[in-house]
Design a protein around this motif. Sequence first.
Motif, PDB file in Angstrom:
ATOM      1  N   VAL A   8       0.923  -1.211   0.055  1.00 32.69           N
ATOM      2  CA  VAL A   8       0.033  -0.027  -0.005  1.00 32.69           C
ATOM      3  C   VAL A   8       0.715   1.173  -0.057  1.00 32.69           C
ATOM      4  CG1 VAL A   8      -1.718   1.310   1.299  1.00 32.69           C
ATOM      5  CG2 VAL A   8      -2.060  -1.241   1.123  1.00 32.69           C
ATOM      6  N   ASP A   9       0.714   2.136  -1.025  1.00 30.17           N
ATOM      7  CA  ASP A   9       1.321   3.265  -1.183  1.00 30.17           C
ATOM      8  C   ASP A   9       1.004   4.166   0.251  1.00 30.17           C
ATOM      9  OD1 ASP A   9       2.097   6.076  -1.485  1.00 30.17           O
ATOM     10  OD2 ASP A   9       1.918   5.471  -3.894  1.00 30.17           O
ATOM     11  N   PRO A  10       1.862   4.453   1.172  1.00 30.10           N
ATOM     12  CA  PRO A  10       1.447   5.215   2.452  1.00 30.10           C
ATOM     13  C   PRO A  10       1.066   6.616   2.122  1.00 30.10           C
ATOM     14  CG  PRO A  10       3.942   4.735   2.312  1.00 30.10           C
ATOM     15  CD  PRO A  10       3.115   3.936   1.375  1.00 30.10           C
ATOM     16  N   VAL A  11       1.647   7.125   0.801  1.00 29.79           N
ATOM     17  CA  VAL A  11       1.349   8.794   0.513  1.00 29.79           C
ATOM     18  C   VAL A  11       0.017   8.647   0.268  1.00 29.79           C
ATOM     19  CG1 VAL A  11       1.683  10.468  -0.805  1.00 29.79           C
ATOM     20  CG2 VAL A  11       3.560   9.357   0.041  1.00 29.79           C
ATOM     21  N   ARG A  12      -0.607   7.680  -0.562  1.00 33.85           N
ATOM     22  CA  ARG A  12      -1.961   7.592  -1.154  1.00 33.85           C
ATOM     23  C   ARG A  12      -2.786   7.403  -0.344  1.00 33.85           C
ATOM     24  NH1 ARG A  12      -2.201   5.261  -7.434  1.00 33.85           N
ATOM     25  NH2 ARG A  12      -0.846   6.732  -8.196  1.00 33.85           N
ATOM     26  N   LEU A  13      -2.579   6.436   0.668  1.00 32.64           N
ATOM     27  CA  LEU A  13      -3.351   6.032   1.627  1.00 32.64           C
ATOM     28  C   LEU A  13      -3.576   7.359   2.819  1.00 32.64           C
ATOM     29  CD1 LEU A  13      -5.034   3.575   3.017  1.00 32.64           C
ATOM     30  CD2 LEU A  13      -3.030   2.952   4.394  1.00 32.64           C
TER      31      LEU A  13
END
Length: 167
Positions: A8-13
């Motif tokens: 999971v992309d932490p920035v997008r999340l």
Amino acid sequence: MSEPPHEVDPVRLGAYFALVEVSDLLRHAIEQQLREAGGLTFVRFQILMRLRLTETGSHRMTDLADAIVHSRSGLTYQVGLLEQAGLITRAPSPDDDRGVTVTITDAGRDLIAQVLPGHEEVVGRMLFEPLSQDAARTLSGLLTPVRDHMRALPPRSAGRRRRSRPD
């Protein structure tokens, strides 16, 4: 053997959860203000505002459902309540024998005029107060293409209706 966990992309999340939380907190404050100032729900406010903002004060029911992202049956119920309150009228659509057009009444315009100052105050205080004018412009620039992308998908009214019982 189990599948490796999906990355999971932490920035997008983080952006996603921030957007959802901001939206939820803002909507809660708006709903509270609308209830207190005019006995309106957010959906009924959206209906009245969409009508008020059109040149004719009217909208076809299907287009209105798509504009406020509400089911046709749910919109029919909400419109019925607004009609009973004398805030809108319904009439057959002049362009479509099966269509219905909804029009805001003077009482509906008056109610919007009554709740709008408080609505603008809540939105300003909660959403725009912590942002500079440039940041607000940036936010608009970021959200507009996302909204336009989502709106380019077929509207909900174009989808097949689910049957309530099997054939």
